[in-house]
Design a protein around this motif. Structure first.
Motif, mmCIF file in Angstrom:
data_model
loop_
_atom_site.group_PDB
_atom_site.id
_atom_site.type_symbol
_atom_site.label_atom_id
_atom_site.label_comp_id
_atom_site.label_asym_id
_atom_site.label_seq_id
_atom_site.Cartn_x
_atom_site.Cartn_y
_atom_site.Cartn_z
ATOM 1 N N UNK A 63 0.900 -1.154 0.000
ATOM 2 C CA UNK A 63 0.000 0.000 0.000
ATOM 3 C C UNK A 63 0.930 1.193 0.000
ATOM 4 N N UNK A 64 0.915 1.951 -1.087
ATOM 5 C CA UNK A 64 1.875 3.037 -1.234
ATOM 6 C C UNK A 64 3.280 2.464 -1.218
ATOM 7 N N UNK A 65 4.144 3.000 -0.349
ATOM 8 C CA UNK A 65 5.508 2.469 -0.269
ATOM 9 C C UNK A 65 5.687 1.501 0.904
ATOM 10 N N UNK A 66 4.585 1.082 1.516
ATOM 11 C CA UNK A 66 4.623 0.123 2.624
ATOM 12 C C UNK A 66 4.470 -1.299 2.096
ATOM 13 N N UNK A 67 5.459 -2.135 2.361
ATOM 14 C CA UNK A 67 5.407 -3.541 1.956
ATOM 15 C C UNK A 67 4.697 -4.330 3.048
ATOM 16 N N UNK A 68 3.579 -4.968 2.691
ATOM 17 C CA UNK A 68 2.811 -5.757 3.645
ATOM 18 C C UNK A 68 3.189 -7.229 3.615
ATOM 19 N N UNK A 69 3.632 -7.699 2.453
ATOM 20 C CA UNK A 69 4.022 -9.112 2.326
ATOM 21 C C UNK A 69 4.901 -9.266 1.100
ATOM 22 N N UNK A 70 5.796 -10.267 1.174
ATOM 23 C CA UNK A 70 6.652 -10.583 0.031
ATOM 24 C C UNK A 70 7.127 -12.020 0.171
ATOM 25 N N UNK A 71 6.896 -12.813 -0.889
ATOM 26 C CA UNK A 71 7.293 -14.222 -0.823
ATOM 27 C C UNK A 71 7.311 -14.844 -2.206
ATOM 28 N N UNK A 72 8.185 -15.818 -2.364
ATOM 29 C CA UNK A 72 8.185 -16.640 -3.581
ATOM 30 C C UNK A 72 7.554 -17.992 -3.270
ATOM 31 N N UNK A 73 6.908 -18.084 -2.118
ATOM 32 C CA UNK A 73 6.325 -19.345 -1.655
ATOM 33 C C UNK A 73 4.831 -19.192 -1.355
ATOM 34 N N UNK A 74 4.108 -18.435 -2.204
ATOM 35 C CA UNK A 74 2.673 -18.275 -1.994
ATOM 36 C C UNK A 74 1.929 -19.490 -2.544
ATOM 37 N N UNK A 75 0.697 -19.647 -2.074
ATOM 38 C CA UNK A 75 -0.188 -20.696 -2.570
ATOM 39 C C UNK A 75 -1.384 -19.992 -3.199
ATOM 40 N N UNK A 76 -1.671 -20.283 -4.461
ATOM 41 C CA UNK A 76 -2.783 -19.633 -5.148
ATOM 42 C C UNK A 76 -4.027 -20.509 -5.029
ATOM 43 N N UNK A 77 -5.083 -19.931 -4.455
ATOM 44 C CA UNK A 77 -6.379 -20.594 -4.322
ATOM 45 C C UNK A 77 -7.436 -19.610 -4.802
ATOM 46 N N UNK A 78 -8.243 -20.039 -5.741
ATOM 47 C CA UNK A 78 -9.325 -19.215 -6.278
ATOM 48 C C UNK A 78 -8.822 -17.841 -6.719
ATOM 49 N N UNK A 79 -7.629 -17.796 -7.318
ATOM 50 C CA UNK A 79 -7.062 -16.562 -7.838
ATOM 51 C C UNK A 79 -6.412 -15.652 -6.807
#
Length: 99
Positions: A8-24
């Protein structure tokens, strides 16, 4: 897998190369989320196969963004067990990009 970043703006809330995609939706491992930006929300919703979702509000530069993210503290089916505790974000409240 590419790294997925939530801001949100310049605030990083999350970052990962290990996400799981469910229902988009990208579900982030809890350790990939900046929880210091969050406060608990009283909102809860129920999904028939995932269970009861809990929500987080984000506080960014003193401004609250309600129900910006959700997670399932305890899933109700084996099919959803792999996202238990993982956190997803509303696409209309944050920027989600692959970096």
């Amino acid at each position: 897998m590419p790294t997925v970043k939530v801001t949100i703006g310049d605030h990083v809330l999350a970052e990962s190369s290990d996400t799981i995609v469910v229902e988009g939706n990208h579900y982030f491992p809890p350790d990939a989320v900046t929880k210091s930006e969050f406060s608990d929300s009283k909102t809860q919703t129920v999904c028939g196969w995932k269970g009861t979702a809990s929500y987080y509000n984000a506080v960014i530069d003193g401004k609250e963004v309600k129900d910006v993210a959700w997670y399932y503290p305890q899933t109700t089916t084996d099919k959803a067990k792999h996202i238990e505790g993982y956190i997803a974000f509303y696409k209309n409240k944050v920027t989600i990009e692959q970096v």
